[in-house]
Scaffold this motif. Sequence first.
Motif, mmCIF file in Angstrom:
data_model
loop_
_atom_site.group_PDB
_atom_site.id
_atom_site.type_symbol
_atom_site.label_atom_id
_atom_site.label_comp_id
_atom_site.label_asym_id
_atom_site.label_seq_id
_atom_site.Cartn_x
_atom_site.Cartn_y
_atom_site.Cartn_z
ATOM 1 N N UNK A 128 0.830 -1.211 0.000
ATOM 2 C CA UNK A 128 0.000 0.000 0.000
ATOM 3 C C UNK A 128 0.862 1.256 0.000
ATOM 4 N N UNK A 129 1.955 1.228 0.758
ATOM 5 C CA UNK A 129 2.874 2.367 0.754
ATOM 6 C C UNK A 129 3.470 2.569 -0.635
ATOM 7 N N UNK A 130 3.900 1.467 -1.263
ATOM 8 C CA UNK A 130 4.482 1.555 -2.600
ATOM 9 C C UNK A 130 3.442 2.025 -3.617
ATOM 10 N N UNK A 131 2.227 1.493 -3.527
ATOM 11 C CA UNK A 131 1.178 1.878 -4.464
ATOM 12 C C UNK A 131 0.797 3.345 -4.305
ATOM 13 N N UNK A 132 0.845 3.847 -3.091
ATOM 14 C CA UNK A 132 0.537 5.262 -2.871
ATOM 15 C C UNK A 132 1.596 6.148 -3.498
ATOM 16 N N UNK A 133 2.877 5.746 -3.384
ATOM 17 C CA UNK A 133 3.934 6.524 -4.036
ATOM 18 C C UNK A 133 3.778 6.459 -5.557
#
Length: 274
Positions: free
Chosen positions: A224-229
């Motif tokens: 989720x952190x990667x997808x948000x970036x």
Amino acid sequence: MNDDSIRYDRNIMLFGADGQNRVKDALVGFAGLGGLGCHLVQHLSYLGVTRYVLVDGDRASSHSLNRLVTAYPDDVGQYKTDLAERMIRAIHPDAEVVNIRHHLPHPDATEALTGADLVLGGLDNDAPRLLLTDLASQHRIIYIDAATDTHADAGPLVYGGRVVVAGVGPGCLFCLDHLDQRQIRQAAMTDEERTADAAIYGVPAAALDDTGPSVVTINGVVASLAATEAMVHLTGLRVPQKQLTYRADVGGVRLNLDPPSLSTCPYCARWNNR
């Protein structure tokens, strides 16, 4: 109001119709469709991505059913890229999907990824991470790498993960010291050389291909952190952060502002020459 405006109106409230169109038009590559990559594809599909390159030579196994959100028990033995494509088409029946059932550095995989606007990695090993860093920097493609980790080096158990975004400023997996050079060297060895290396350094030969614990909840947070970036990059909402570290053992996310260990990085130099 068209169907996309209705479907993505809650997205558009955040980053606008132009941002949503940039998401729809982007060609996004995914290297590794396992415990992290399956979440990444799921997130980007719901975000509105409709053009994909999927790269992974692995098949679903019984022991991956604890974390592979694209798979069900009857899917054991199926290629992970096929399972990811099935999920994508359930969300976007008309999606463009290039399905590469091979690992890097297979030429079909490298060729397909060179045309991407953005690449996300959910890889288990640092050798393909270095290959992807080299490939993305050569073609000046933003590369977002996600990883999880568990260790207890003479201390309490630490578990969580991290996200590194390369190509938006100084810092990549290489110059931020996130690549295990010994693991990379082992990947290039023959079986005999690896066994000899293990004997010298005291690593059991049977453990050379082992990976650590992998839990769906931790994978989901890191993805989720990667997808948000990826989202903020594609939409122009803000510049992605260089590195985020998730400490699941303490329940926190840290923004890493440490400078790269190298004053001149051969990979970042390529990106910076865009």
